[in-house]
Design an enzyme around this catalytic site. Structure first.
Site, PDB file in Angstrom:
ATOM      1  N   GLU A  98       1.017   8.674   0.228  1.00  0.00           N
ATOM      2  CA  GLU A  98       1.102   7.440   0.197  1.00  0.00           C
ATOM      3  C   GLU A  98       0.283   6.801   1.087  1.00  0.00           C
ATOM      4  O   GLU A  98      -0.696   6.280   0.672  1.00  0.00           O
ATOM      5  CB  GLU A  98       2.231   7.010   0.400  1.00  0.00           C
ATOM      6  CG  GLU A  98       3.631   6.730  -0.702  1.00  0.00           C
ATOM      7  CD  GLU A  98       4.672   8.444  -0.038  1.00  0.00           C
ATOM      8  OE1 GLU A  98       4.378   9.036   0.251  1.00  0.00           O
ATOM      9  OE2 GLU A  98       5.688   8.240  -0.897  1.00  0.00           O
TER      10      GLU A  98
ATOM     11  N   GLY B 211       7.537   8.460  -4.303  1.00  0.00           N
ATOM     12  CA  GLY B 211       8.826   8.192  -4.929  1.00  0.00           C
ATOM     13  C   GLY B 211       9.800   9.645  -5.741  1.00  0.00           C
ATOM     14  O   GLY B 211      10.237   9.343  -5.966  1.00  0.00           O
TER      15      GLY B 211
ATOM     16  N   GLU C  22      11.485  11.565  -3.104  1.00  0.00           N
ATOM     17  CA  GLU C  22      12.249  11.060  -2.315  1.00  0.00           C
ATOM     18  C   GLU C  22      12.636  11.121  -3.290  1.00  0.00           C
ATOM     19  O   GLU C  22      14.059  11.049  -3.327  1.00  0.00           O
ATOM     20  CB  GLU C  22      11.457   9.812  -2.092  1.00  0.00           C
ATOM     21  CG  GLU C  22      10.765   9.454  -0.775  1.00  0.00           C
ATOM     22  CD  GLU C  22       9.757   8.088  -0.913  1.00  0.00           C
ATOM     23  OE1 GLU C  22       9.058   7.466  -1.680  1.00  0.00           O
ATOM     24  OE2 GLU C  22      10.532   7.845  -0.154  1.00  0.00           O
TER      25      GLU C  22
ATOM     26  N   ALA D 133       5.462   6.536  -7.190  1.00  0.00           N
ATOM     27  CA  ALA D 133       6.125   4.943  -8.459  1.00  0.00           C
ATOM     28  C   ALA D 133       4.621   4.703  -8.816  1.00  0.00           C
ATOM     29  O   ALA D 133       3.469   5.546  -8.800  1.00  0.00           O
ATOM     30  CB  ALA D 133       5.960   3.965  -7.169  1.00  0.00           C
TER      31      ALA D 133
HETATM   32  N1  DAK Z   1       1.260   5.827 -10.939  1.00  0.00           N
HETATM   33  C1  DAK Z   1       0.210   5.685 -12.029  1.00  0.00           C
HETATM   34  N2  DAK Z   1       0.090   7.030 -12.898  1.00  0.00           N
HETATM   35  C2  DAK Z   1      -0.555   7.652 -12.371  1.00  0.00           C
HETATM   36  C3  DAK Z   1       0.571   8.498 -11.694  1.00  0.00           C
HETATM   37  C4  DAK Z   1       1.140   6.621 -10.843  1.00  0.00           C
HETATM   38  N3  DAK Z   1       1.180   7.482  -9.492  1.00  0.00           N
HETATM   39  N4  DAK Z   1       0.088   9.292 -10.962  1.00  0.00           N
HETATM   40  C5  DAK Z   1      -0.387  10.062 -12.134  1.00  0.00           C
HETATM   41  N5  DAK Z   1      -0.644   9.120 -13.054  1.00  0.00           N
HETATM   42  C6  DAK Z   1      -1.290   8.877 -14.559  1.00  0.00           C
HETATM   43  C7  DAK Z   1      -3.441   9.194 -14.295  1.00  0.00           C
HETATM   44  O1  DAK Z   1      -3.585   7.598 -13.453  1.00  0.00           O
HETATM   45  C8  DAK Z   1      -3.285   9.876 -15.535  1.00  0.00           C
HETATM   46  O2  DAK Z   1      -3.879   8.315 -16.262  1.00  0.00           O
HETATM   47  P1  DAK Z   1      -5.047   8.091 -17.053  1.00  0.00           P
HETATM   48  O3  DAK Z   1      -6.289   8.426 -16.377  1.00  0.00           O
HETATM   49  O4  DAK Z   1      -4.892   9.635 -18.307  1.00  0.00           O
HETATM   50  O5  DAK Z   1      -4.380   7.095 -17.864  1.00  0.00           O
HETATM   51  C9  DAK Z   1      -2.159  10.692 -15.592  1.00  0.00           C
HETATM   52  O6  DAK Z   1      -1.129  10.209 -14.951  1.00  0.00           O
HETATM   53  C10 DAK Z   1      -2.840  12.161 -15.269  1.00  0.00           C
HETATM   54  O7  DAK Z   1      -2.995  12.325 -14.119  1.00  0.00           O
HETATM   55  P2  DAK Z   1      -4.357  12.728 -13.334  1.00  0.00           P
HETATM   56  O8  DAK Z   1      -5.322  12.754 -14.487  1.00  0.00           O
HETATM   57  O9  DAK Z   1      -4.499  11.922 -12.184  1.00  0.00           O
HETATM   58  O10 DAK Z   1      -3.690  14.381 -13.722  1.00  0.00           O
HETATM   59  P3  DAK Z   1      -4.286  15.739 -12.462  1.00  0.00           P
HETATM   60  O11 DAK Z   1      -3.500  16.403 -13.068  1.00  0.00           O
HETATM   61  O12 DAK Z   1      -5.908  15.875 -12.375  1.00  0.00           O
HETATM   62  O13 DAK Z   1      -3.678  14.836 -10.648  1.00  0.00           O
HETATM   63  C11 DAK Z   1      -2.034  14.452  -9.730  1.00  0.00           C
HETATM   64  C12 DAK Z   1      -2.236  15.254 -10.985  1.00  0.00           C
HETATM   65  C13 DAK Z   1      -0.431  14.251  -9.234  1.00  0.00           C
HETATM   66  C14 DAK Z   1      -2.786  15.038  -8.344  1.00  0.00           C
HETATM   67  C15 DAK Z   1      -2.913  13.039  -9.450  1.00  0.00           C
HETATM   68  O14 DAK Z   1      -1.710  12.232 -10.695  1.00  0.00           O
HETATM   69  C16 DAK Z   1      -2.382  12.088  -8.606  1.00  0.00           C
HETATM   70  O15 DAK Z   1      -2.523  12.187  -6.815  1.00  0.00           O
HETATM   71  N6  DAK Z   1      -1.338  11.139  -8.505  1.00  0.00           N
HETATM   72  C17 DAK Z   1      -1.007   9.635  -7.632  1.00  0.00           C
HETATM   73  C18 DAK Z   1      -0.008  10.570  -6.491  1.00  0.00           C
HETATM   74  C19 DAK Z   1       0.506   9.311  -5.706  1.00  0.00           C
HETATM   75  O16 DAK Z   1      -0.234   8.958  -5.059  1.00  0.00           O
HETATM   76  N7  DAK Z   1       1.698   9.853  -5.796  1.00  0.00           N
HETATM   77  C20 DAK Z   1       2.274   7.969  -4.420  1.00  0.00           C
HETATM   78  C21 DAK Z   1       2.749   7.237  -4.978  1.00  0.00           C
HETATM   79  S1  DAK Z   1       2.922   6.071  -4.118  1.00  0.00           S
HETATM   80  C22 DAK Z   1       8.850   1.153  -2.951  1.00  0.00           C
HETATM   81  C23 DAK Z   1       9.538   2.936  -1.698  1.00  0.00           C
HETATM   82  C24 DAK Z   1       8.481   3.373  -2.594  1.00  0.00           C
HETATM   83  C25 DAK Z   1       7.432   3.045  -3.109  1.00  0.00           C
HETATM   84  C26 DAK Z   1       7.655   2.442  -4.340  1.00  0.00           C
HETATM   85  C27 DAK Z   1       7.926   1.821  -3.658  1.00  0.00           C
HETATM   86  N8  DAK Z   1      10.024  -0.363  -2.189  1.00  0.00           N
HETATM   87  C28 DAK Z   1      10.398  -0.167  -1.331  1.00  0.00           C
HETATM   88  C29 DAK Z   1       9.723  -1.249  -3.341  1.00  0.00           C
HETATM   89  C30 DAK Z   1       6.626   4.513  -3.665  1.00  0.00           C
HETATM   90  C31 DAK Z   1       5.933   4.784  -3.180  1.00  0.00           C
HETATM   91  C32 DAK Z   1       5.308   6.673  -4.419  1.00  0.00           C
HETATM   92  O17 DAK Z   1       5.538   6.826  -4.716  1.00  0.00           O
END
Ligand code: DAK
Length: 257
Positions: free
Chosen positions: A131, A108, A111, A65
């Site tokens: 998460e 997500g 998922e 997400a």
């Molecule tokens: N959200 C927003 N931006 C993201 C992102 C994300 N999940 N993942 C990557 N980006 C963005 C980065 O901020 C960066 O943007 P700039 O800084 O260049 O503007 C760009 O994508 C490139 O990312 P990185 O520079 O970080 O790239 P790397 O290769 O160094 O690292 C990475 C890749 C995938 C390891 C890293 O980006 C990372 O850790 N990303 C976050 C992964 C994460 O934590 N995902 C889980 C998110 S929480 C719901 C139910 C479920 C959900 C939501 C609501 N409800 C019941 C309503 C779900 C929640 C989730 O999924």
């Protein structure tokens, strides 16, 4: 139909949807999920389409997400968001949906892949539920679907300690159908979808529903549902055609009726 966050194509009988927010590694927001659900439903309603593939790009299927968009949200805003209703719409698709995953499938994004019926992964695919790193847990089915797909031990490690699975590990643990070199993963997924799309459409849909039932219900109820679906298929023209074709030693011509 024009979309802001996805690209939609058809390849003969296969519908292809590409998640298209490459600057943020295809992070999922409400718009993307709504567009994705709408495009899937349009393919589901199109008799010319027999199977659907969802993909991202080589670097990311989807990194979860959009954290920047939800960081300041209240619990009520999360409750009201379209995020989960879109996942529910995706779950309601009757035709087979294959995820073609390369690079990151996180949170997500993982998922979403788990919501599909099959996963074709490139050798570079990485599946994870990170998460815990941002102070929450999976909220779009990860705790349930992952535990059912890979078992309790691995699911616990992924959800409590951010263990990521490589494509090969995903295959070993039953999450992934096939692992292929990165230059072929999309073609492989399209070829698998094309093969499935040539099969008897109603039997495919009932087969998908019956397998999904195995995760929802008791064995006794699941077996009863399976039997009812099996018997129902004898009311279809395709069953008569399929069995006649076997007897006459020719290829069947499916009508989806
Ligand atoms: N959200 C927003 N931006 C993201 C992102 C994300 N999940 N993942 C990557 N980006 C963005 C980065 O901020 C960066 O943007 P700039 O800084 O260049 O503007 C760009 O994508 C490139 O990312 P990185 O520079 O970080 O790239 P790397 O290769 O160094 O690292 C990475 C890749 C995938 C390891 C890293 O980006 C990372 O850790 N990303 C976050 C992964 C994460 O934590 N995902 C889980 C998110 S929480 C719901 C139910 C479920 C959900 C939501 C609501 N409800 C019941 C309503 C779900 C929640 C989730 O999924």
């Amino acid at each position: 139909m024009t979309y802001k966050t996805i690209l939609v194509e058809t390849h003969k009988q296969v519908g292809l949807i590409r998640l298209n927010r490459p600057k943020v590694l295809n992070a999922l927001n409400d718009t993307l999920l709504k567009e994705l659900a709408g495009a899937l439903e349009a393919f589901d309603a199109d008799d010319a389409v027999g199977a659907i593939v969802i993909t991202g790009n080589e670097k990311a299927f989807a990194a979860g997400a959009d954290i920047k968009e939800m960081a300041d949200a209240s619990a009520v805003e999360m409750h009201k968001s379209d995020f989960i209703p879109s996942f529910d719409r995706i779950r309601g698709i009757k035709k087979p949906v294959i995820a073609a995953v390369s690079g990151w499938a996180l949170g997500g994004g993982s998922e979403l892949a788990l919501s599909c019926d099959m996963i074709v992964a490139s050798e570079t695919a990485k599946f994870g539920q990170p998460e815990i790193n941002i102070g929450v847990i999976p909220g779009a089915g990860g705790t349930q679907r992952l535990a059912k797909a890979v078992g309790k031990a691995i699911a616990m490690e992924m959800i409590l300690n951010n263990r990521t699975l490589s494509a090969d590990e995903g295959q070993t643990y039953g999450l992934v159908n096939r692992v292929v070199p990165v230059e072929n993963y999309l073609n492989e997924a399209l070829a698998l979808a094309a093969e499935i799309a040539t099969r008897a459409p109603l039997a495919i849909q009932f087969g998908k529903e019956a397998v999904n039932q195995a995760f929802e219900t008791s064995l006794t109820e699941g077996l009863a549902d399976e039997r009812r679906a099996f018997n129902f298929l004898f009311a279809t023209e395709d069953q008569k055609e399929g069995m006649a074709a076997f007897v006459e030693k020719r290829d069947p011509r499916w009508k989806g009726r």
